[in-house]
Design a protein around this motif. Structure first.
Motif, mmCIF file in Angstrom:
data_model
loop_
_atom_site.group_PDB
_atom_site.id
_atom_site.type_symbol
_atom_site.label_atom_id
_atom_site.label_comp_id
_atom_site.label_asym_id
_atom_site.label_seq_id
_atom_site.Cartn_x
_atom_site.Cartn_y
_atom_site.Cartn_z
ATOM 1 N N CYS A 37 33.531 -20.274 -36.864
ATOM 2 C CA CYS A 37 32.386 -19.784 -37.647
ATOM 3 C C CYS A 37 31.150 -20.650 -37.408
ATOM 4 O O CYS A 37 31.254 -21.827 -37.064
ATOM 5 N N GLY A 40 28.224 -23.471 -42.214
ATOM 6 C CA GLY A 40 28.040 -22.922 -43.553
ATOM 7 C C GLY A 40 28.999 -21.807 -43.900
ATOM 8 O O GLY A 40 28.997 -21.323 -45.036
ATOM 9 N N TYR A 41 29.843 -21.396 -42.925
ATOM 10 C CA TYR A 41 30.801 -20.316 -43.161
ATOM 11 C C TYR A 41 32.213 -20.778 -42.834
ATOM 12 O O TYR A 41 32.411 -21.688 -42.021
ATOM 13 N N ARG A 44 37.720 -16.179 -44.177
ATOM 14 C CA ARG A 44 37.953 -15.561 -45.484
ATOM 15 C C ARG A 44 39.407 -15.665 -45.907
ATOM 16 O O ARG A 44 39.709 -15.930 -47.066
ATOM 17 N N CYS A 53 34.143 -14.504 -41.236
ATOM 18 C CA CYS A 53 33.466 -15.696 -41.751
ATOM 19 C C CYS A 53 32.667 -15.364 -43.010
ATOM 20 O O CYS A 53 31.847 -14.435 -43.008
ATOM 21 N N VAL A 54 32.923 -16.133 -44.070
ATOM 22 C CA VAL A 54 32.247 -15.941 -45.355
ATOM 23 C C VAL A 54 31.850 -17.309 -45.901
ATOM 24 O O VAL A 54 32.194 -18.344 -45.338
ATOM 25 N N THR A 55 31.149 -17.319 -47.023
ATOM 26 C CA THR A 55 30.791 -18.590 -47.645
ATOM 27 C C THR A 55 32.037 -19.226 -48.267
ATOM 28 O O THR A 55 32.991 -18.521 -48.622
ATOM 29 N N PRO A 56 32.044 -20.544 -48.431
ATOM 30 C CA PRO A 56 33.196 -21.199 -49.072
ATOM 31 C C PRO A 56 33.480 -20.658 -50.469
ATOM 32 O O PRO A 56 34.646 -20.503 -50.851
ATOM 33 N N ASP A 57 32.444 -20.365 -51.252
ATOM 34 C CA ASP A 57 32.659 -19.827 -52.599
ATOM 35 C C ASP A 57 33.361 -18.477 -52.541
ATOM 36 O O ASP A 57 34.242 -18.180 -53.361
ATOM 37 N N GLU A 58 32.974 -17.674 -51.572
ATOM 38 C CA GLU A 58 33.583 -16.347 -51.454
ATOM 39 C C GLU A 58 35.055 -16.462 -51.067
ATOM 40 O O GLU A 58 35.906 -15.739 -51.591
ATOM 41 N N ASP A 112 30.605 -8.157 -45.297
ATOM 42 C CA ASP A 112 31.130 -9.261 -44.486
ATOM 43 C C ASP A 112 31.788 -8.734 -43.214
ATOM 44 O O ASP A 112 31.625 -9.307 -42.133
ATOM 45 N N ARG A 119 28.490 -13.926 -37.283
ATOM 46 C CA ARG A 119 28.754 -15.222 -37.910
ATOM 47 C C ARG A 119 29.701 -16.088 -37.087
ATOM 48 O O ARG A 119 30.210 -17.091 -37.579
#
Length: 220
Positions: A37, A40-41, A44, A53-58, A112, A119
């Motif tokens: 990724c 920043g990604y 998932r 690839c997603v954000t850590p929070d997601e 996503d 990403r």
């Protein structure tokens, strides 16, 4: 005499011993292969092998949902035991994903999936060759067939006489202070010539045969 022989034996042992100096491994630009990724990604991991690839929070939210797959289910619903309670829908991060989430979160999953390729580090554009501190090798080319009235390059080189046959090329090394690169050709035949500029092995600008035959590139 015994001490001298011992000293010679020790020296021979040192000379005969190979000294191995470990060489640090070069950093892998894609440590996880083509699925690496961008910064920043993270993956998932909605299921094994899910490398969208997603954000850590997601991802944290997805893992929490996976830990309680029965949440927000309505076993008496229209779709059997996998039916969602009112106000919830299947997540659909992948085909067959029946985790129940809010409609907004499902839309995020679909977004996503649509953005998955963008990403990945492997799909990011490579940096354009710029002004190397040690100079760069520039190749000017005029493509096509037939003859030209003239060819002009910047930086300039030897004059190119009328009736020069194409394809034609000129290679030179330019210093870091050279900003503008260009080649212009005036053809005698139809269709007119094309052109191309390559910097350190990478094509930075090109015009097709029959085009303007004016290629220009600014290095900084």
């Amino acid at each position: 005499m015994a001490i001298r022989n011992l000293t010679r034996s020790a020296a021979a042992a040192v000379i005969g011993t190979a000294v191995v100096i470990p060489v640090p491994a070069a950093a892998d630009p894609l440590p996880y292969g083509p699925d690496t990724c961008i910064q920043g990604y993270v993956w998932r991991e909605a299921r094994t092998g899910d490398t969208v690839c997603v954000t850590p929070d997601e991802r944290s939210t997805v893992l929490q949902q996976n830990s309680n797959p029965g949440a927000h289910k309505d076993p008496n619903g229209a779709y059997g035991p996998q039916s969602c309670a009112q106000g919830y829908v299947w997540r659909e991060a992948f085909d067959g994903d029946t985790i129940c989430v809010t409609p907004d979160f499902r839309q995020q999953m679909l977004n996503d999936n649509a953005a998955a390729a963008s990403r990945k580090q492997a799909t990011q554009p490579q940096p354009t060759p710029g002004a190397s501190a040690n100079g760069s090798t520039v190749l000017f080319e005029v493509t096509g067939s037939g003859e030209v009235y003239n060819i002009v390059t910047d930086p300039s080189g030897a004059d190119v006489p009328d009736h020069t046959k194409i394809p034609w090329q000129r290679s030179m090394t330019v210093g870091p202070d050279v900003q503008l690169l260009q080649v212009v050709a005036t053809g005698r035949d139809t269709p007119g010539p094309g052109c191309r500029i390559t910097v350190d092995g990478k094509v930075v600008t090109e015009q097709p045969i029959g085009g303007s035959a004016h290629c220009v590139f600014s290095r900084f």
